[in-house]
Design an enzyme around this catalytic site. Sequence first.
Site, PDB file in Angstrom:
ATOM      1  N   ASP A  29       0.593  -1.407  -0.287  1.00 58.34           N
ATOM      2  CA  ASP A  29      -0.051  -0.442  -0.199  1.00 58.34           C
ATOM      3  C   ASP A  29       1.025   1.238   0.269  1.00 58.34           C
ATOM      4  OD1 ASP A  29      -3.333   1.135  -0.215  1.00 58.34           O
ATOM      5  OD2 ASP A  29      -2.385   0.697   2.114  1.00 58.34           O
ATOM      6  N   HIS A  30       0.264   2.379  -0.449  1.00 59.83           N
ATOM      7  CA  HIS A  30       1.004   3.613  -0.287  1.00 59.83           C
ATOM      8  C   HIS A  30       2.875   3.403  -0.669  1.00 59.83           C
ATOM      9  CE1 HIS A  30      -2.422   6.235  -0.100  1.00 59.83           C
ATOM     10  NE2 HIS A  30      -2.595   5.320   0.660  1.00 59.83           N
ATOM     11  N   ASP A  64       1.945   5.601  -4.456  1.00 61.02           N
ATOM     12  CA  ASP A  64       1.591   6.821  -4.066  1.00 61.02           C
ATOM     13  C   ASP A  64       2.458   7.745  -4.595  1.00 61.02           C
ATOM     14  OD1 ASP A  64       0.311   8.929  -2.906  1.00 61.02           O
ATOM     15  OD2 ASP A  64       0.612   7.958  -1.033  1.00 61.02           O
TER      16      ASP A  64
END
Length: 163
Positions: A90-91, A112
Amino acid sequence: MRKFKKLLAVGACLCMSLLRAQKENKGCGAFSVGNMEMVKGAIKAAEELDTPIILQIAEVRLDHSPLHLMGPMMLEAARNAKVDVAVHLDHGLKFETIKKALEYGFTSVMLDASRDSFEENIEKTKKCAFCKHWYDPSNNAIKPRNPRFNQWEFDDHSRKMCN
């Protein structure tokens, strides 16, 4: 129908799990994990509720929970789970981290690039999407993706984009 218990392979398998959860009126939580206890706890709860889950780790956690330790642990736990488990970065802030997660076998990654200009964001997203296309998380290998050929289609442009 035999229950799919292996590590979810590609986004399509995750989509099938999400559809199954929706059909059965169940949730499919994404759990941000940072250690073995969190991984085990999330999977134990998912097994008790018989629902698919997503184990995820954000790049900002990697200083204290390094990817070379967390990645293989998350993947092994997913493979041994009694429910469908996806493993997600994630990110992701750096291309190198995203590429490493794909090499380990993560089923999905999220870039991200929100701190970059719109144009830079698009270029970075293209680069990550292009490289994701070449990784097969089910066996940590780079596979040919053109169904008409049983050979590598990794030209010089592709090599530059992924290195």
